[in-house]
Design a protein around this motif. Structure first.
Motif, PDB file in Angstrom:
ATOM      1  N   ALA A 110     -27.524  16.227 -19.726  1.00 33.58           N
ATOM      2  CA  ALA A 110     -25.986  17.109 -19.567  1.00 33.58           C
ATOM      3  C   ALA A 110     -25.294  17.292 -17.920  1.00 33.58           C
ATOM      4  CB  ALA A 110     -25.546  17.881 -20.314  1.00 33.58           C
ATOM      5  N   VAL A 111     -26.312  17.801 -17.976  1.00 36.68           N
ATOM      6  CA  VAL A 111     -26.144  18.158 -16.541  1.00 36.68           C
ATOM      7  C   VAL A 111     -26.082  17.556 -15.141  1.00 36.68           C
ATOM      8  CG1 VAL A 111     -26.630  19.691 -14.280  1.00 36.68           C
ATOM      9  CG2 VAL A 111     -26.690  20.763 -16.203  1.00 36.68           C
ATOM     10  N   SER A 112     -26.764  16.659 -16.038  1.00 32.95           N
ATOM     11  CA  SER A 112     -27.304  15.108 -14.097  1.00 32.95           C
ATOM     12  C   SER A 112     -25.620  14.371 -14.663  1.00 32.95           C
ATOM     13  CB  SER A 112     -28.158  14.506 -14.462  1.00 32.95           C
ATOM     14  OG  SER A 112     -28.401  13.964 -15.316  1.00 32.95           O
ATOM     15  N   LEU A 113     -25.756  13.925 -15.846  1.00 27.69           N
ATOM     16  CA  LEU A 113     -24.527  12.803 -16.172  1.00 27.69           C
ATOM     17  C   LEU A 113     -23.370  13.916 -15.610  1.00 27.69           C
ATOM     18  CD1 LEU A 113     -25.764  12.227 -19.657  1.00 27.69           C
ATOM     19  CD2 LEU A 113     -25.906  10.483 -17.749  1.00 27.69           C
ATOM     20  N   ARG A 114     -22.834  15.231 -15.734  1.00 33.06           N
ATOM     21  CA  ARG A 114     -21.974  15.105 -15.426  1.00 33.06           C
ATOM     22  C   ARG A 114     -21.331  15.111 -14.233  1.00 33.06           C
ATOM     23  NH1 ARG A 114     -19.235  21.922 -15.890  1.00 33.06           N
ATOM     24  NH2 ARG A 114     -17.152  20.885 -15.919  1.00 33.06           N
ATOM     25  N   PHE A 155     -24.392   4.502 -11.622  1.00 27.59           N
ATOM     26  CA  PHE A 155     -23.504   3.986 -13.293  1.00 27.59           C
ATOM     27  C   PHE A 155     -24.816   3.858 -13.264  1.00 27.59           C
ATOM     28  CE2 PHE A 155     -21.796   0.586 -15.821  1.00 27.59           C
ATOM     29  CZ  PHE A 155     -21.109   1.360 -16.774  1.00 27.59           C
ATOM     30  N   ILE A 156     -25.394   2.150 -12.876  1.00 27.90           N
ATOM     31  CA  ILE A 156     -27.389   2.332 -13.451  1.00 27.90           C
ATOM     32  C   ILE A 156     -27.734   3.634 -13.943  1.00 27.90           C
ATOM     33  CG2 ILE A 156     -28.994   1.197 -12.282  1.00 27.90           C
ATOM     34  CD1 ILE A 156     -27.708  -0.667 -10.728  1.00 27.90           C
ATOM     35  N   GLY A 157     -27.596   3.828 -12.544  1.00 21.41           N
ATOM     36  CA  GLY A 157     -28.520   5.891 -13.906  1.00 21.41           C
ATOM     37  C   GLY A 157     -28.820   5.928 -14.661  1.00 21.41           C
ATOM     38  N   VAL A 158     -26.791   6.348 -15.303  1.00 22.58           N
ATOM     39  CA  VAL A 158     -26.514   6.775 -16.590  1.00 22.58           C
ATOM     40  C   VAL A 158     -26.648   5.909 -17.629  1.00 22.58           C
ATOM     41  CG1 VAL A 158     -24.059   7.086 -17.882  1.00 22.58           C
ATOM     42  CG2 VAL A 158     -24.821   7.462 -15.383  1.00 22.58           C
ATOM     43  N   GLY A 174     -30.366   4.511 -22.007  1.00 22.91           N
ATOM     44  CA  GLY A 174     -30.759   3.568 -22.938  1.00 22.91           C
ATOM     45  C   GLY A 174     -32.255   4.215 -23.148  1.00 22.91           C
ATOM     46  N   PHE A 175     -33.127   5.041 -22.062  1.00 27.13           N
ATOM     47  CA  PHE A 175     -34.622   5.391 -22.416  1.00 27.13           C
ATOM     48  C   PHE A 175     -34.637   6.563 -23.103  1.00 27.13           C
ATOM     49  CE2 PHE A 175     -34.241   1.429 -19.849  1.00 27.13           C
ATOM     50  CZ  PHE A 175     -35.078   0.242 -20.258  1.00 27.13           C
ATOM     51  N   ASN A 176     -33.423   7.673 -22.885  1.00 29.68           N
ATOM     52  CA  ASN A 176     -33.648   9.053 -23.725  1.00 29.68           C
ATOM     53  C   ASN A 176     -32.899   8.693 -25.719  1.00 29.68           C
ATOM     54  OD1 ASN A 176     -33.732  11.564 -24.397  1.00 29.68           O
ATOM     55  ND2 ASN A 176     -33.942  11.910 -21.782  1.00 29.68           N
ATOM     56  N   PRO A 177     -34.360   8.777 -26.508  1.00 25.37           N
ATOM     57  CA  PRO A 177     -33.466   9.061 -27.803  1.00 25.37           C
ATOM     58  C   PRO A 177     -33.092  10.077 -27.914  1.00 25.37           C
ATOM     59  CG  PRO A 177     -35.690   8.993 -27.394  1.00 25.37           C
ATOM     60  CD  PRO A 177     -35.813   8.835 -26.358  1.00 25.37           C
ATOM     61  N   GLN A 178     -32.860  11.283 -26.757  1.00 28.07           N
ATOM     62  CA  GLN A 178     -32.790  12.835 -27.344  1.00 28.07           C
ATOM     63  C   GLN A 178     -30.830  12.800 -27.234  1.00 28.07           C
ATOM     64  OE1 GLN A 178     -35.731  15.263 -24.768  1.00 28.07           O
ATOM     65  NE2 GLN A 178     -35.896  16.206 -27.388  1.00 28.07           N
ATOM     66  N   PRO A 234     -38.442  11.112 -21.024  1.00 23.69           N
ATOM     67  CA  PRO A 234     -39.130   9.474 -20.561  1.00 23.69           C
ATOM     68  C   PRO A 234     -38.393   8.642 -19.364  1.00 23.69           C
ATOM     69  CG  PRO A 234     -37.743   8.569 -22.390  1.00 23.69           C
ATOM     70  CD  PRO A 234     -37.335  10.291 -22.350  1.00 23.69           C
ATOM     71  N   TRP A 235     -39.597   8.498 -18.314  1.00 22.19           N
ATOM     72  CA  TRP A 235     -39.803   7.948 -16.929  1.00 22.19           C
ATOM     73  C   TRP A 235     -38.639   6.774 -16.600  1.00 22.19           C
ATOM     74  CZ3 TRP A 235     -40.446   3.844 -14.454  1.00 22.19           C
ATOM     75  CH2 TRP A 235     -40.923   2.304 -15.237  1.00 22.19           C
ATOM     76  N   LEU A 236     -38.554   5.803 -17.313  1.00 26.14           N
ATOM     77  CA  LEU A 236     -37.221   5.301 -16.896  1.00 26.14           C
ATOM     78  C   LEU A 236     -35.657   6.159 -16.986  1.00 26.14           C
ATOM     79  CD1 LEU A 236     -37.920   1.530 -19.267  1.00 26.14           C
ATOM     80  CD2 LEU A 236     -37.800   1.765 -16.304  1.00 26.14           C
ATOM     81  N   SER A 237     -35.673   7.082 -17.818  1.00 24.43           N
ATOM     82  CA  SER A 237     -34.998   8.188 -17.955  1.00 24.43           C
ATOM     83  C   SER A 237     -35.030   8.834 -16.914  1.00 24.43           C
ATOM     84  CB  SER A 237     -34.634   8.765 -18.752  1.00 24.43           C
ATOM     85  OG  SER A 237     -34.054   9.457 -18.929  1.00 24.43           O
ATOM     86  N   LEU A 238     -35.813   9.268 -16.729  1.00 21.43           N
ATOM     87  CA  LEU A 238     -35.753  10.059 -15.476  1.00 21.43           C
ATOM     88  C   LEU A 238     -35.672   9.365 -14.445  1.00 21.43           C
ATOM     89  CD1 LEU A 238     -38.866  12.122 -15.317  1.00 21.43           C
ATOM     90  CD2 LEU A 238     -36.962  12.932 -15.881  1.00 21.43           C
ATOM     91  N   VAL A 239     -35.906   7.934 -13.793  1.00 20.98           N
ATOM     92  CA  VAL A 239     -35.267   7.207 -12.758  1.00 20.98           C
ATOM     93  C   VAL A 239     -33.905   6.892 -13.047  1.00 20.98           C
ATOM     94  CG1 VAL A 239     -35.641   4.658 -12.087  1.00 20.98           C
ATOM     95  CG2 VAL A 239     -37.412   5.637 -13.082  1.00 20.98           C
ATOM     96  N   GLY A 240     -33.196   6.287 -14.424  1.00 19.35           N
ATOM     97  CA  GLY A 240     -31.887   7.251 -14.062  1.00 19.35           C
ATOM     98  C   GLY A 240     -31.728   8.488 -13.114  1.00 19.35           C
ATOM     99  N   ILE A 241     -31.588   8.857 -13.688  1.00 18.47           N
ATOM    100  CA  ILE A 241     -31.282  10.873 -13.111  1.00 18.47           C
ATOM    101  C   ILE A 241     -31.288  10.660 -11.897  1.00 18.47           C
ATOM    102  CG2 ILE A 241     -31.513  12.644 -13.559  1.00 18.47           C
ATOM    103  CD1 ILE A 241     -32.553  13.211 -16.422  1.00 18.47           C
ATOM    104  N   ALA A 242     -32.538   9.990 -11.039  1.00 25.08           N
ATOM    105  CA  ALA A 242     -32.672   9.705 -10.052  1.00 25.08           C
ATOM    106  C   ALA A 242     -31.726   9.206  -8.774  1.00 25.08           C
ATOM    107  CB  ALA A 242     -33.880   9.312  -9.978  1.00 25.08           C
ATOM    108  N   LEU A 243     -31.675   7.946  -9.900  1.00 24.83           N
ATOM    109  CA  LEU A 243     -30.618   6.474  -9.330  1.00 24.83           C
ATOM    110  C   LEU A 243     -29.396   7.490  -9.237  1.00 24.83           C
ATOM    111  CD1 LEU A 243     -31.345   3.679 -11.126  1.00 24.83           C
ATOM    112  CD2 LEU A 243     -32.013   4.269  -8.454  1.00 24.83           C
ATOM    113  N   ILE A 244     -28.427   8.156 -10.231  1.00 24.13           N
ATOM    114  CA  ILE A 244     -27.191   8.777 -10.112  1.00 24.13           C
ATOM    115  C   ILE A 244     -27.565  10.416  -8.953  1.00 24.13           C
ATOM    116  CG2 ILE A 244     -25.644  10.729 -11.648  1.00 24.13           C
ATOM    117  CD1 ILE A 244     -26.887   9.923 -14.123  1.00 24.13           C
ATOM    118  N   LEU A 245     -28.421  10.565  -8.985  1.00 27.78           N
ATOM    119  CA  LEU A 245     -28.135  11.698  -8.364  1.00 27.78           C
ATOM    120  C   LEU A 245     -27.806  11.171  -6.104  1.00 27.78           C
ATOM    121  CD1 LEU A 245     -30.454  14.294  -9.469  1.00 27.78           C
ATOM    122  CD2 LEU A 245     -28.491  14.131  -9.334  1.00 27.78           C
TER     123      LEU A 245
END
Length: 283
Positions: free
Chosen positions: A90-94, A125-128, A133-137, A253-264
């Motif tokens: 939630a924090v990273s997407l905001r 945006f790719i990070g989002v 896409g890779f975090n079912p939560q 999932p690690w790809l979800s973490l990659v997405g958050i890293a791309l956002i940042l």
């Protein structure tokens, strides 16, 4: 430089504490959380304005009111989204709100954006997409709510830019908190849950951590070392991610973490490039 780093780290810890408390209080409605978040901050803003004899009602009342309503909408949507998302997500997407702020600034304030900055936004945006896409939560409703929160946060940035320096920063925050009390208090009536025991204090602490998080972040940005400490603003995301895993059992999932890293990465590069342009212009 050292003071700026300390200020930014203190700010990150304060905002992280607020995020964790929000997650632990998600059995309360969003409007009720907004109400207590605002009440806790008003305890600091109003005395500050009275003590320094700063006019509480400010100068640009229309813009101040607009900023307040945009701010409370963004905050309310974010508070509700935490009920549906891992707190770190939630924090990273905001934090993608600068993308929307830039788009609004281009059309409303006629600001110019370099092509490379749009590349940075595409990276974010790719990070989002990866984070979702890779975090079912990450539920669809929660994602929509936090993205809408980012949109209104972008509107807030544009309005504050329009306000400029004619009104004191604490006046702007005070309007935001007063309107939040009115909106949150009114909507909370329809789904009020009476806090028990120490919950009153914990709810009010939202305003405490929110106020000091903003205060120390402002102090850090006011230093001459802004370009060097701006990336530390996103330490909040890292700390919140870790706290979410340890306290609430969140998993990534690690790809979800990659997405958050791309956002940042996209956002930090955009901020760094923007600050760099401002320095060159001054030269």
């Amino acid at each position: 430089m050292k003071k700026a780093i300390y200020y930014m780290l203190i700010s990150a810890v304060c905002f992280t504490a607020m995020n964790i408390i929000l997650k632990s209080l998600d059995h309360f409605s969003g409007p009720q959380l907004v109400l207590f978040r605002a009440l806790g901050s008003l305890f600091f803003t109003i005395p500050f304005l009275w003590y320094h004899k700063i006019p509480v009602f400010g100068i640009q009342k229309g813009l101040l009111i607009a900023r307040g309503f945009a701010g409370v909408t963004s905050m309310g949507l974010f508070f509700v989204s935490i009920s549906y998302l891992p707190v770190g997500s939630a924090v990273s997407l905001r934090y993608i709100s600068p993308i929307f702020a830039t788009v609004f600034a281009v059309f409303l304030l006629k600001e110019k954006v370099k092509p490379i900055q749009w590349l940075f936004f595409v990276i974010a945006f790719i990070g989002v997409l990866l984070a979702k896409g890779f975090n079912p939560q990450i539920e669809g409703l929660g994602l929509v709510l936090v993205l809408l929160s980012s949109v209104f946060s972008g509107i807030v940035y544009v309005i504050i830019n329009k306000i400029g320096h004619r009104d004191h920063p604490v006046v702007i925050v005070n309007y935001f908190m007063c309107i939040s009390v009115l909106v949150g208090g009114t909507l909370a009536i329809f789904n009020w849950q009476t806090p028990k025991d120490f919950e009153w204090l914990i709810l009010l602490s939202l305003g405490f951590f929110g106020y000091f998080g903003q205060l120390f972040m402002t102090k850090a940005f006011q230093s001459q070392a802004t370009n060097k400490v701006v990336a530390l603003k996103y330490v909040e995301v890292v700390i919140t991610l870790v706290a979410g895993v340890l306290l609430f059992g969140d998993s990534y999932p690690w790809l979800s973490l990659v997405g958050i890293a791309l956002i940042l990465l996209g956002l930090v590069l955009n901020i760094w490039f923007g600050k760099r342009k401002a320095v060159y212009k001054k030269r």
